[in-house]
Design an enzyme around this catalytic site. Structure first.
Site: not given
Lengths: 337, 337, 337
Positions: B198, B218, B239-241
């Site tokens: 990540q 991240r 969550a990511h993104n």
């Protein structure tokens, strides 16, 4: 700790069927218990394991007495009796060292009873009061002017904000945050939000347990109140100005919105959502993953949601759900033709 | 802090109806306020309490002016005006002591503004930047190369991972984790999973509030972005993104899956689930416990789920739900007979 | 780190189509990658970005080979290959300083391998065992008699209670609480609750990842078990005596009640609720926000819940849902007339 079966039975007002003097030194499941251990049968789902148990004794109610192959302690409520006997046989280990750990940062104005224990790397702010027998685990932070009642225990890494009141014999698990700001924001004409100061407190009664990583926000105006005997599981959200009545229990991951008032002796299952500014009367049961969007004025069991099915059939049915009002109208029309 | 009613009214562009010079020193609810306190009426549900209020003054809009039994401040939006007045009357207590607490572990390479405050038992890693007016509560950990903008505040026990960017005037509550790895795993042929590094960051704009125990992961590649003015409640999963547009607000316990893009000025209620890789346009409202499984391209109010009922009737209806496609086909057939 | 394309391809059993000697020093998305970076195409949703990518190379499967405008690494599974290559190009930064930080509070009876690292302000209680290569981030608390296997890593502010067993190569994210008491309470005749001692442990296998703020409770009697290769996302609740089979993955905000047994290689989506004392067989997929209230005995994909719609139509349909059993009876009657 070792007890005779007779000694244990006396603690729970039970009758021994078998060897009064049998020595018991621990507990176990019906399937896993060995000689020297006592087991219990409460959930009938596990009744099939009774006949082969290797426990030295089993706590049961009268109904199972004739089927018990080993010594028995006969009681009305085997699960409550088990809870008491297990606590006798497996008392909490005493915490050591006593006193205030040298690495803790404790304000000069905090009032710490000399029978209280503060673990390593805690922060105790100004004017905090810790009563006799309080145990604060490692890494906890307690904000100014908070008070924690006799024999309450905070496990490691708990955060208590300022002006929080906690009663006696509380057990607060790791990661809990009590007294953070409620989600009070006001929308301006331009779509930007301004913060509404959160000026109330959190007040928690005696004998309350709060599970790991649960959040209880402080009141906006007035307090968030958790009455005595309430038991909260992990990862629960209690918003500002919620009021939870005495002896209500709430399972994990449930979210309760602001100013909801929940009665006494309710049982709220896991992952339930409760909308704000409503009232739930006493003795209400809400089943898992239900959404409570209106007040509940009568005791009883309440539910929402749909049942699990194979994804392929679920998808067909879920699409029809979006046509349900049309379907209902057609049925009505067909019925009146 | 004490103000005259006239002084307070000027701060919110309001008109005083009554005694301009009335002294106000605090806020209270319509039911609970006493002499010297100012209250407000915003939610019409509480209108019934206006006639008996003991507050010295009430913030109301014109519609209620004739019904107000005490001094009034007349404004267009009483809740916004209340937020501003409450902040004047109840300013945050100054944090003391100033500077860096002796027990904090601060890297030599961190750039700490001399107007920043670092509480006890914090860890500030290499190359962290804290700007003027930043307050870091007790027990926080800030990972290497992170930067926190002017006048932002972290309450106790917040964890910020490396390379995180936080803007000005942020308020981050206790237990929040920002910048942990996203849930990036790839399934191999044998059913085992390997970790996908990540490598992105979390970037948070100005004026963002993040509630207790909320998690913002991240980015996997590229960043997770929270734009300015976003307000997040407790126990939310980002969550990511994920990308959240400016001035969007999200209530407690909502979960947003990876790479979802949410527009500006949206209002997402509590315990909502949002599937990954979809897009929600600006000005969308999603009601509590709804599941968003497709992109939303038009502003409006959206819902899913079913209504609460007594468990006995719920169970009958829920079983029928599994037959709904069959029922719909039968109705169609009957209609065409 | 810089590699030739050929070197990278060898690590993933891939074939280079293009310049073997092309230098690669990082990764990027198809849209964002620049010269010197390698990208990948796995989700066909992103296929449209392939033709314009500025990456120096792309990891793809054969199907896209003819459409790739730049150097390609051809593999069967581009996402797994990407995970391996990204880890080569972006290895974790070494943690420094090594050893035990002076500010950590470590029991004399703890067994700390000389290749283990303990960060600042940690608390390591009596009889804890940390094996070679273990990294404990700042602010962690590890309870007595717990053991953490080789090369496992705890990020900042993790809480592990006593007697917990964690295997090798675990990655535990910030805010996680492992081993807190399960929610074991027994109701007495008067409606008050007594605590049932939680005497079991948490046992976690090798190669397990646990996301931020997730809770895993200790067993009541017997242990809570997480088998090898399980991957858990953030804010998940794992109640006492749950058993999760090897290589099962669970997304964020899911709640699993006590004594549920989940098979191997299952995929549980986010915000799912799983009732206690049931069994889910191997290779089951549960979609987001579903409620599992019965055992699942056959592999497959399972769902519950309803689809999102505009609030106005949703409300009409939701009211009809409460009449569904009546509607079904009417349809049956009409069909038999």
């Amino acid at each position: 700790m070792t007890f005779t079966l007779n000694e244990l039975a006396k603690h729970v007002d039970g009758q021994v069927d078998g060897d009064d003097e049998c020595k018991i030194e621990g507990v176990g499941t019906l399937q896993g218990a060995q000689a020297g251990q006592i087991s219990f049968l409460s959930n009938s789902r596990y009744g099939k394991y009774l006949s082969n148990t290797k426990a030295s004794a089993v706590i049961i109610n009268e109904r199972y007495q004739s089927k018990c192959p080993v010594n028995a302690v006969i009681v009305d409520d085997p699960y409550c009796a088990y809870a008491i006997i297990a606590a006798l046989l497996h008392p909490d280990k005493p915490v050591s060292p006593k006193g205030i750990h040298a690495s803790a940062v404790v304000s000069d104005t905090a009032r710490i009873h000399d029978q209280a224990i503060i673990g390593p790397l805690c922060v105790i702010e100004d004017d905090v009061t810790l009563h006799a027998g309080v145990i604060i685990g490692p890494g906890c932070v307690i904000g100014r002017q908070s008070s924690i009642g006799e024999n309450s225990r905070l496990e490691a890494n708990v955060t208590i904000w300022h002006d929080t009141q906690i009663g006696k014999r509380a057990l607060i698990h790791s990661g809990v945050v009590i007294g953070a700001d409620g989600f009070g924001i006001a929308e301006q004409k331009n779509g930007h939000w301004i913060k509404v100061p959160q000026l109330g407190r959190v007040c928690i009664g005696n004998d309350v347990e709060v599970g790991a990583n649960t959040c209880i926000d402080r009141g906006a105006l007035g307090d968030t109140v958790i009455e005595e005997g309430v038991k909260l599981d992990n990862l629960i959200q209690i918003a500002h100005n919620v009021h939870i009545g005495a002896h209500t229990v709430i399972a994990s991951s449930t979210a309760i919105a602001g100013s909801a008032k929940i009665g006494k002796n309710c049982k709220i299952a896991g992952a339930v959502g409760i909308v704000g500014h409503l009232e739930i009367t006493d003795n209400v049961v809400v089943t898992g993953m239900s959404m409570v969007s209106k007040s509940i004025t009568e005791p009883g069991v309440y539910s929402s949601g749909t049942l699990l099915e194979k994804n392929s059939s679920w998808h067909k049915n879920a699409i029809r759900m979006k046509q349900l009002d049309d379907i209902a109208r057609k049925v009505k029309k067909l019925g009146s033709e």
